[in-house]
Structure formats: structure tokens, C-alpha cells
Write a protein that holds these residues in place. Sequence first.
Motif, mmCIF file in Angstrom:
data_model
loop_
_atom_site.group_PDB
_atom_site.id
_atom_site.type_symbol
_atom_site.label_atom_id
_atom_site.label_comp_id
_atom_site.label_asym_id
_atom_site.label_seq_id
_atom_site.Cartn_x
_atom_site.Cartn_y
_atom_site.Cartn_z
ATOM 1 N N UNK A 117 -10.110 11.557 3.643
ATOM 2 C CA UNK A 117 -10.214 12.688 2.732
ATOM 3 C C UNK A 117 -9.030 12.863 1.792
ATOM 4 N N UNK A 118 -8.040 11.982 1.877
ATOM 5 C CA UNK A 118 -6.861 12.061 1.013
ATOM 6 C C UNK A 118 -6.769 10.807 0.153
ATOM 7 N N UNK A 119 -6.076 10.922 -0.952
ATOM 8 C CA UNK A 119 -5.909 9.765 -1.831
ATOM 9 C C UNK A 119 -5.152 8.663 -1.100
ATOM 10 N N UNK A 120 -5.565 7.431 -1.343
ATOM 11 C CA UNK A 120 -4.902 6.290 -0.729
ATOM 12 C C UNK A 120 -3.649 5.900 -1.496
ATOM 13 N N UNK A 143 0.346 13.787 -3.635
ATOM 14 C CA UNK A 143 1.749 14.183 -3.463
ATOM 15 C C UNK A 143 2.564 13.032 -2.863
ATOM 16 N N UNK A 144 3.710 12.753 -3.439
ATOM 17 C CA UNK A 144 4.573 11.696 -2.939
ATOM 18 C C UNK A 144 4.102 10.291 -3.261
ATOM 19 N N UNK A 145 3.094 10.173 -4.083
ATOM 20 C CA UNK A 145 2.536 8.859 -4.422
ATOM 21 C C UNK A 145 3.099 8.394 -5.765
ATOM 22 N N UNK A 158 10.604 -5.366 -2.358
ATOM 23 C CA UNK A 158 10.387 -3.966 -2.749
ATOM 24 C C UNK A 158 9.780 -3.163 -1.601
ATOM 25 N N UNK A 159 8.769 -3.705 -0.948
ATOM 26 C CA UNK A 159 8.156 -3.003 0.190
ATOM 27 C C UNK A 159 9.177 -2.746 1.296
ATOM 28 N N UNK A 160 9.989 -3.739 1.595
ATOM 29 C CA UNK A 160 11.019 -3.606 2.621
ATOM 30 C C UNK A 160 12.009 -2.497 2.263
ATOM 31 N N UNK A 161 12.477 -2.513 1.022
ATOM 32 C CA UNK A 161 13.445 -1.515 0.568
ATOM 33 C C UNK A 161 12.834 -0.112 0.596
ATOM 34 N N UNK A 162 11.626 0.046 0.071
ATOM 35 C CA UNK A 162 10.979 1.361 0.030
ATOM 36 C C UNK A 162 10.799 1.909 1.446
ATOM 37 N N UNK A 163 10.307 1.077 2.357
ATOM 38 C CA UNK A 163 10.115 1.543 3.736
ATOM 39 C C UNK A 163 11.430 1.965 4.383
ATOM 40 N N UNK A 175 13.895 10.236 6.891
ATOM 41 C CA UNK A 175 12.952 10.799 7.850
ATOM 42 C C UNK A 175 11.516 10.792 7.354
ATOM 43 N N UNK A 176 11.210 9.926 6.409
ATOM 44 C CA UNK A 176 9.864 9.833 5.832
ATOM 45 C C UNK A 176 9.234 8.505 6.197
ATOM 46 N N UNK A 177 7.936 8.379 5.905
ATOM 47 C CA UNK A 177 7.210 7.134 6.169
ATOM 48 C C UNK A 177 6.535 6.684 4.887
ATOM 49 N N UNK A 178 6.868 5.500 4.405
ATOM 50 C CA UNK A 178 6.224 4.936 3.220
ATOM 51 C C UNK A 178 5.067 4.058 3.681
ATOM 52 N N UNK A 179 3.883 4.338 3.163
ATOM 53 C CA UNK A 179 2.699 3.579 3.547
ATOM 54 C C UNK A 179 2.114 2.864 2.340
ATOM 55 N N UNK A 180 1.677 1.635 2.553
ATOM 56 C CA UNK A 180 0.989 0.875 1.520
ATOM 57 C C UNK A 180 -0.471 0.664 1.917
ATOM 58 N N UNK A 181 -0.938 1.445 2.898
ATOM 59 C CA UNK A 181 -2.328 1.354 3.341
ATOM 60 C C UNK A 181 -3.242 1.975 2.290
ATOM 61 N N UNK A 182 -4.437 1.392 2.069
ATOM 62 C CA UNK A 182 -5.331 1.928 1.040
ATOM 63 C C UNK A 182 -5.814 3.356 1.333
#
Length: 76
Positions: free
Chosen positions: A61-64, A15-17, A37-42, A49-56
Motif C-alpha cells: 500500500x506504499x510507494x516502492x 516520504x524519504x524517497x 552507491x548502494x553500499x554507501x547509502x545503506x 538509525x535509518x534503513x535504506x531499502x532498494x526493494x520495489x
Amino acid sequence: QMGFAVEAAHHEIAPGQHEIDLRVSDALRTADDIVTLRFVVRNVAQQFGLHASFMPKPLFGHAGSGLHVHQSLAHD
């Protein structure tokens, strides 16, 4: 306009990926585009009020949502 072109974008499994494919360019330009792109997305995520993560694998237990880069080498 951020100065780079998006070739394609689509959702992924979690979800949200999402996957965002940038148009092919030279190595230095592509590196700059990825950082931008990473800067803009974050920052856009933060504005909502969301958090964009690029961590694997940020959550066990959740998709990276890791950032990966495809490279093509060519010779003139």
C-alpha cells in the motif's frame, strides 16, 4: 569522494524517497558505481538509525523504492 559522479538528484513521491542519477559511463564502471552507491547509502542511513531499502515494494500500500537502471547502447 567515492570515484563516481552524480548527474542529478531529486526527491520522489514517497516520504524519504530520492532518485540519484549517475553520470553515464561504460557498463562495467557503471555496475561498480551502482554497487558502491548502494553500499554507501545503506551505511550512511544506518549511522543515522535509518534503513535504506532498494526493494520495489517493501510495504503493502506504499510507494516502492526500487532500484532501476537505464541503459543506452552506442556503436563507435
